[in-house]
Write an enzyme that holds these catalytic residues in place. Structure first.
Site, PDB file in Angstrom:
ATOM      1  CE1 TYR B 428       0.739  -0.062   4.417  1.00 22.97           C
ATOM      2  CE2 TYR B 428      -1.521  -0.676   4.790  1.00 22.97           C
ATOM      3  CZ  TYR B 428      -0.272  -0.432   5.271  1.00 22.97           C
ATOM      4  OH  TYR B 428      -0.050  -0.561   6.607  1.00 22.97           O
ATOM      5  CD  GLU B 429      -0.090   5.720   1.697  1.00 28.47           C
ATOM      6  OE1 GLU B 429      -1.248   5.719   2.112  1.00 28.47           O
ATOM      7  OE2 GLU B 429       0.367   6.623   0.965  1.00 28.47           O
ATOM      8  N   GLY B 430       1.442   3.015  -2.591  1.00 25.84           N
ATOM      9  CA  GLY B 430       2.332   2.876  -3.756  1.00 25.84           C
ATOM     10  C   GLY B 430       3.178   1.638  -3.568  1.00 25.84           C
TER      11      GLY B 430
END
Lengths: 587, 587
Positions: B428-430
């Site tokens: 997550y978060e890229g």
């Protein structure tokens, strides 16, 4: 997610690495003709893909369930097992004398790989039965063989292996279960065991527990251990005095009941001695060596399954434009970084498969001919196979999760299950740390170190025969560097003695990694060389053969250099490992 | 398993790597005195160790529970959150103007690290609120700040971040949620979002959803995206037209409700515009950059927790005699291979922590002074921090399981939970692949490439100043080799253009790894140099300082060489990545 048995790949490795044609020419293995091999892999592919694979996710979610002293398996398991028995799969590699088909272990391993990819939790049942068959075939009396071996080979009954006790995990010699001689020649067994795989279940009529225990007058340590058969049901049909007392709540393989077992709570657990008193560890090692190869196979199998899932997803999922090119979103398989992940999975899985089949074939060769070189190679490669293949099993399953992105963390996708399932394999059948110590402490020194030297010479000759240029020539520098590091590390490892053995132990794990990667790279290169020959001759499936060459190159260029660089860490010694006093290690 | 905040370690890194004393001398950070820092870390340590850590395992087992459109958190969570609010922890790094304490981000990060080690699933609630605070403080109107920011900073309300839609995961520009202008200046929001962390729960009175949506006349792609506040409860106390429609069944962080959210099912979801129309991505990037550092912190935190568990177990568990020495079983911490695992965990965790704190401190320095060099360093290191620290989070949690052996695979032990929890952070978060592309595609080229050159020069100067011999001198060759590889790889990376950008993308992931390990090794060496100075001056805790030196040496000798060897793989190009036609990739 579905599973398709990689039959072309399996056949190619059996052919080029395991030399199955050569095995088929040996006494006893005549049935392993090319047609037979194709038929077996193809039929197994149907069974595993259509029957076992669909139960993988549902089995994980339902898990096995303990009620009272019974364990109920998830829906569909009993029927699937019946199909396995009907097909005669349980006896594939077992002795013909007791109803088996006597086919090579390496061929049985290819089938077991399929079963494990399809349903790892289920495959443990078959793996444990194979171990029991092995031990009884080698060590049990003709009477016991007649009574128990035949039904294990038919698959009607299943087997287990009871070593571990709470205080005796890796250190089997510390076990405390007791056995008392009886006037009728049987024994009474008493003790508790933990982590007993498929220790209780409802897919077969009877469960044949192989139990390690100690006689009252036995010496301490492993020499005082004997092996006993404790069947769930006695020959007269009565229930033996043994039962499951708990089932573990585990990270993965939820459908494999990991049982705590209690033997002789009422002092009435009947045991039958297998082999001689005090020879239990020898019998156990018979089955453990095969089991270690089979556990290595689990790493291959789970990596294959994870790869198939990730590949299918990457071909379909459309997301973002290519780096540095265009604005249109593309299928993620077109992104270079996703390709890196997929190629890493493919190349690593194939390297580990080749290593595993090579080891299994060496076992066959040793059994069939008594060839000491083959036996030595099997001994040498067994810890490497077990540890390297199971380590990469976890690593590849984790990359598989990453390919799926956010969906990979959601359980329904199935990728997470592979990671959870894979994580046990580096632990059981001797932790991978113990495998590394077995490699450096026992296997390198066997027969004066002749086995690793022979293998390394074979690799050196192979490199020498490679062309200087082209695809195969491009492999040379990586193989040369890897082999040089491995040779140097091996000489250093075997040169230590006395206190310096702690240095050997300190370097054992990265040494095993270097060993696995270098031999894996060699085995892929060997396949690439055969592929190039066949392409030049206009034989075979050209796309498959070209892929073999590209896969070998990817492995060599991308994955070998970090392993080769382990030579330094391997040989630095243990000084820094103990430099920090214990109290300063933590907060 | 308990958790003890590593306060001495945190203070040392804040002091030597983040230069907290220097930060405290900057405008606005005057409160960050040594006494204050000690008090904050110590009080936080009590809260996280005594209140949040004991809920980690029970929260994992119970999970968050969806009933109708309400999510119920596990027992104890509401009370623990109340303690967090009472203590004023939510506003630690938030602006003073709205009730925050205005302390440096890096200090808030040290507290957040503790919270995450104690209870990763819970810590996501606070992390998301911090992100919302960040975005509103930078972009919202004074009225919206008054209405929402104040209560987020007090902790009475929590925040969320609504980007992802089924077709728009990594590719945020593909999102379809719509916003319609209303006569009263508000908007009506309509759309579905997935993977919304803490999207619904019962620990706070109100939930402030930050939602990305598209106006009817907006251009396609990211430029057409605007940011809105959609509170669960409107200012008049009425329920807004938004609701949770599902909670994911995940591999880990079970106590963090990952929600599917539906906005405007009845066309009545009120949204308030944050900043300008079409400026949503800019606002989102504000919070994403900090969030990426905070996610990197999760890797550090979970590795720390896993290490503490493994260390405690290794000190107690007695099993087998030492390799090559004696017959008596010893505690497993005495086995060299177990020491390797523990030292690997310790050194890697400390390297990642140093990198994370350095990045957070650069953010502080940039904010406080507007210094472009500091801002550039923060930008450069953010993707490295996010990806390297979360990758090692998974790797260290997996080693943690291995130290426990069979017990590690049993869920009750707790080690398996850390592995399960850790696995989301690289996604997550890229995803970490996207971080690597951000590094090579955007960050290396910023301001003409001055930021990486400056950092590498700093490292080169540091190495030049190291003594030639002794413990510090022993670090030199590893740092030199690592830096040379990193410099070469960086020059190669930034030299590609046009079609060769695919080569850059192909090498991005190992390049980021080389970057993280090399800078990590440098930061450990820097700590070792300070430790040596203090030891020479007779200052500080000698055992702690000696451990710092040994840890830096272990990292350099054992863990840097394989990363340094990635130079080849990084620069080989993408040819082999695409050499196999798609149909030949699988079975």
């Amino acid at each position: 997610m579905t599973y398709t048995a990689p039959i072309a790949e399996q056949r190619f490795v059996l052919d080029t690495i395991a030399d199955l044609p050569g095995l088929a020419a040996l006494p006893g293995f005549g049935d392993a003709t090319p047609d037979m091999v194709e038929a077996i892999l193809s039929e197994a592919g149907k069974l595993t893909g259509n029957v076992f694979a669909p139960l993988n996710w549902s089995g994980d979610q339902a898990g096995s369930r303990l009620e009272g002293d019974q364990v109920f398996m998830p829906e569909g398991f009993k029927d699937a097992y019946a199909r396995y028995v009907e097909g005669g799969w349980a006896g594939l590699g077992a002795p013909v004398a007791h109803g088996g088909q006597g086919l090579p272990f390496v061929l049985a391993s290819a089938v077991q790989e399929q079963l494990t990819s399809a349903n790892m939790a289920f495959s443990l049942c078959m793996m444990l039965s194979m171990g029991a068959i092995e031990a009884l075939a080698a060590h049990a009396s003709p009477e016991l063989q007649e009574r128990y071996l035949t039904k294990l080979i038919s698959g009607e009954w299943t087997g287990t292996m009871n070593l571990t006790e709470p205080q005796a995990g890796s250190d089997v010699g510390a076990l405390r279960s007791r056995a008392e001689r009886q006037a009728d020649g049987t024994y009474r067994i008493k003790g508790s065991k933990i982590f007993i795989t498929w220790g209780e279940h409802d897919v077969a009529e009877n469960i044949i527990h192989l139990v390690l225990a100690r006689l009252p007058d036995a010496p301490p340590g492993t020499k005082g251990i004997s092996l006993f058969i404790c069947p769930k049901f006695l020959p007269d049909g009565a229930r033996n005095d043994l039962r499951v007392t708990g089932v573990e709540h585990k990270l993965g393989i939820h459908a494999s009941p990991t049982c705590s077992m209690s033997f002789g709570e009422h002092d009435k657990c009947v045991g039958y001695l297998v082999g001689e008193e005090g020879a239990g560890m020898r019998a156990m090692f018979t089955m453990m060596n095969h089991a270690r190869i089979n556990v290595g196979l689990q790493g291959v199998a789970i990596a294959e399954r994870a790869y198939q899932g990730a590949l299918a997803f990457a071909k379909e999922r459309v997301q973002s434009a290519k780096f540095g090119g265009g604005r249109d979103p593309v299928r993620i398989i077109e992104h270079a970084d996703v390709r890196r992940m997929l190629m890493t999975m493919k190349a690593t899985t194939e390297a580990a498969r080749a290593l595993t089949y090579l080891t299994a074939a060496a076992v066959d060769r040793a059994h069939a001919t008594g060839d000491k070189a083959a036996a030595g190679l099997a001994d040498l490669l067994t810890p490497v196979t077990k540890a390297y293949a199971t380590d990469i099993g976890v690593e590849m399953a984790s990359i598989g999760v990453q390919v799926f992105g956010g969906m990979g963390f959601v359980e329904e996708t199935g990728a997470a299950q592979h990671l959870r399932d894979s994580r046990i394999a580096p632990i059981y059948e001797g932790t991978n740390g113990i495998q590394a110590l077995d490699l450096v402490g026992r296997k390198l020194g066997m027969d004066g170190g002749t086995h690793w030297r022979t293998l390394f010479l074979e690799i050196r000759d192979f490199i020498g025969d490679l062309p200087k240029a082209g695809d195969l020539g491009a492999l040379r520098p990586y193989l040369e560097d890897g082999l040089a590091a491995l040779e140097n590390a091996s000489v250093w490892m075997t040169g230590n003695s006395g206190d310096a053995l702690t240095d050997t132990a300190a370097g054992a794990t990265p040494y095993l990694r270097l060993f696995g990667v270098t031999v894996g790279g060699y085995l892929l290169a060997k396949q690439a060389a055969v592929a190039a020959q066949r392409l030049a001759a206009g034989e075979g499936d050209a796309a498959f053969l070209r892929a073999k060459i590209a896969t070998a190159r990817f492995f060599a260029e991308q994955l070998m250099p970090p392993a080769t660089a382990l030579l330094g860490p391997i040989t630095r010694g243990s000084g820094l490992f103990y430099a920090i006093e214990e109290a300063a290690l933590g907060a």
